[in-house]
Design an enzyme around this catalytic site. Sequence first.
Site, PDB file in Angstrom:
ATOM      1  CG  ASP A   1     -93.696 -62.005 -30.900  1.00  0.00           C
ATOM      2  OD1 ASP A   1     -94.634 -61.898 -30.082  1.00  0.00           O
ATOM      3  OD2 ASP A   1     -93.865 -62.277 -32.095  1.00  0.00           O
TER       4      ASP A   1
ATOM      5  N   GLY B   1     -96.526 -71.191 -42.227  1.00  0.00           N
ATOM      6  CA  GLY B   1     -96.681 -70.238 -41.133  1.00  0.00           C
ATOM      7  C   GLY B   1     -96.445 -68.811 -41.597  1.00  0.00           C
TER       8      GLY B   1
ATOM      9  CE  LYS C   1     -89.209 -65.665 -40.301  1.00  0.00           C
ATOM     10  NZ  LYS C   1     -88.949 -64.924 -39.054  1.00  0.00           N
TER      11      LYS C   1
ATOM     12  N   GLY D   1     -94.403 -65.526 -40.046  1.00  0.00           N
ATOM     13  CA  GLY D   1     -93.529 -65.013 -39.007  1.00  0.00           C
ATOM     14  C   GLY D   1     -93.716 -63.528 -38.803  1.00  0.00           C
ATOM     15  N   GLY D   2     -92.872 -62.934 -37.948  1.00  0.00           N
ATOM     16  CA  GLY D   2     -93.002 -61.529 -37.630  1.00  0.00           C
ATOM     17  C   GLY D   2     -92.774 -60.616 -38.827  1.00  0.00           C
ATOM     18  CG  PHE D   3     -90.001 -58.649 -39.738  1.00  0.00           C
ATOM     19  CD1 PHE D   3     -90.429 -57.352 -39.941  1.00  0.00           C
ATOM     20  CD2 PHE D   3     -89.450 -58.970 -38.515  1.00  0.00           C
ATOM     21  CE1 PHE D   3     -90.296 -56.394 -38.962  1.00  0.00           C
ATOM     22  CE2 PHE D   3     -89.306 -58.015 -37.524  1.00  0.00           C
ATOM     23  CZ  PHE D   3     -89.733 -56.724 -37.749  1.00  0.00           C
ATOM     24  N   GLY D   4     -92.625 -61.920 -42.323  1.00  0.00           N
ATOM     25  CA  GLY D   4     -92.893 -62.532 -43.613  1.00  0.00           C
ATOM     26  C   GLY D   4     -93.360 -63.968 -43.493  1.00  0.00           C
ATOM     27  N   PRO D   5     -93.864 -64.551 -44.627  1.00  0.00           N
ATOM     28  CG  PRO D   5     -94.446 -65.028 -46.833  1.00  0.00           C
ATOM     29  CD  PRO D   5     -94.040 -63.901 -45.933  1.00  0.00           C
ATOM     30  CB  VAL D   6     -92.367 -69.680 -42.505  1.00  0.00           C
ATOM     31  CG1 VAL D   6     -91.295 -70.767 -42.429  1.00  0.00           C
ATOM     32  CG2 VAL D   6     -91.967 -68.490 -41.653  1.00  0.00           C
TER      33      VAL D   6
END
Length: 777
Positions: free
Chosen positions: A594, A476, A497, A478-483
């Site tokens: 969010d 995925g 994350k 996220g709002g501030f980086g990949p997971v």
Amino acid sequence: MRLILHKLLLAFMHLWLWWSSSNHVHVDAADDSLKPGDIFNSSSQLYSKSRKYFLDFYSIQSLHKAFTYLAIHSAYDTTVVWKGNRDQIVHPSDPVLSLNFSGVLKIESSSLKKPIILYSSPQPINNTVATLLDTGNFVLQHLHSNGTTTLLWQSFDYPTDTLIPTMKLGVNHKTGHRWLLYSQLTYGRATPGTFNLEWEPREQELVIRRRGKVCWKSGKLRNNRFEHIPEDAQGVLKYSILSNGDEDTFSFTSTNESHTRWWYLWDIGRLSYNEKEGYVARADLCYGYNNTDGCQRWEDIPKCRIPGDVFTKKNLRPNYENFTFDMNQNITYSECEAACWSDCNCNGFTEIYEDRSGCRFYHWNSSKDYIVDGTVSGQDIYLLENKGNIIAHRHGTKRWIWITTVIAATLLIICASILCLAIKKRKHLLQEKKRKEMSLIEDFGNDLNKKHGLKVLDYTLVVAATNEFSSDNKIGQGGFGPVYKGTLPTGEEVAIKRLSRSSAQGIVEFKNELTLICELQHMNLVQLLGCCIHEEEKILIYEYMPNKSLDFYLFDCTRSKLLDWNKRFNIIQGIAQGLLYLHKYSRLKVIHRDLKASNILLDENMNPKISDFGMARMFTQQDSISNTNRVVGTYGYMSPEYAMEGIFSTKSDVYSFGVLLLEIVSGRKNTSFYDDDHPLNLVGHVWELWKDDKYFELVDPSLNEVFDHEEVQRCIHIGLLCVEHYANDRPTMSDIISMLTSKSLIVSLPQKPAFYVQRYMYKENLSSLELCTGSTV
């Protein structure tokens, strides 16, 4: 005996094909659809409703062979814009396209050992139809008894060498499917060739690759124009870029219906519009050394090649003593050129076969090895010549050479001395910074572990757990980086994350944020297990949710059936409990900002957990409202006061919860409900149904009318109260939980919601193709 049986089988197949074409209904040329049982053969044509495109079996002669393809043509000039069997050739005399009563769309021919299956469902599907749309998209749809349709397959998902309006380039993040253009090997053979055109979502630009190597880029899109595409190729085009959790795509439409335009990728690296009218990109001029007009420099340029070296087409009479052959018919112009370019002894080449395949390479010592004579018939040869104006002079005076050498040596010594001093100073500063950072990290880790029980993991362990942050492990964004999904040495599966390096957050601020997040402990919030700090890397480790996110099920035609009403109602209550904890019972009041389906994760029992606090804001319990100049979150879920004025409070989350609640009931995205006759989003549509006392029409059809009517009515009522225009008119999360769990009548009546806020923001990005149960035409 086997031979006899084989001949009998072939004879039976021909007899069956003849009987089928004689006794079944052929597609009428004026019809735009293929229905179950219809037979579409080499004499059939299928026209779109407005006769902009037509479908037929198209044959072309090359190398004394006939290559036949299922093709879609532009009716404007009969240009082929799509081919359905690029890699498998069918016999020109008996190709058949059929749609059977189980929903299987396939191509058959006596030259094929087995049919080419364009679409086949795991389970038989009744009542299907294949339609050629006026966009040039050939779609297979399932017709439901209630008048709605479901898209099963479409030609737009499998582009060939031509990009037409509304066709996509990009990637589907849910399925991993990529939309690319591939050049055609030769004029006659549609096999994918050397070049491909793709959309690069990270840089937001178009890219042409040759055998995987980038050779051309369009540059950034500014004011609906790409930097390295000529203006005359863009004049009537309007570009559309879609970037969300589902997909990153690029497409275009024509602003002038009378001037339709499409892009065609040749196997020489040239991207032209309307096949031959003009060019969009000239990757065929990107020789590796130049970086003009979008060309990208190569790292492996042969030392014998210099700027200005290009292949020029000339009609020559060659001396055949110095040459070599490559007679492979799968070697085309671009690969002949690349082979000659990398061979310092090669001066030029010519193609062998009439379809421009195969190579003859020439190794000449001087111009005497070939003759330029207009009176003598020659042949087309691609001769390597230098056309540049920046070639260094190879001859000069000794005086100039000595002056240049002395100046260069002096500058080199000065630069080397300065560089050594700078490196020494930088090394000292880095060692000091690293010493302080290691000390701070050690104190930080001990403090978090002692006070909060939070694990501080070593960076090498995190890298190993994610297989070096492999794209295969990415689950995925996220709002501030990949997971990423990771597995610790203990066997525990976790979600990792990796925060963006562009974040200005330092170690002290990161520690403060972690300390606050550690305080949040609730069964409906994703639990933070640990963290990792390494140089510029800041990483969070969460518990792993095996059932992914709510949107993975809710907005998918098949997976939504796994969410019966009891599960949906349980998810609604769980989200409400999680929000109530954030707003009221945690040590600090937290506003998520969010809340949406993709940020609701599901555990092994399908219990919901709120995730992604990258945009959350925290306050003391005495504070209740704040203002920001930087609005973050997702349009469609934002309250009007936040989207318009930057004002947010717990009532902003209540608004988002209301939208999400209505999505769970309906199984449809708030932003996917739009058409010209009914220009409302989901919230507006619910309000219209509520006024007309038809709110049960909202319920997701995949529930098959198996649900608690009283609970559904209660949820819709609560959802409309949550999306009230004014924040003060919306209930608190305490009120919402009370209304969800109580059987008593809800006294408050909803007012007209603030649906018009999203109406204009989304109008240009909506597509009914996203819907499971709506019309796909």
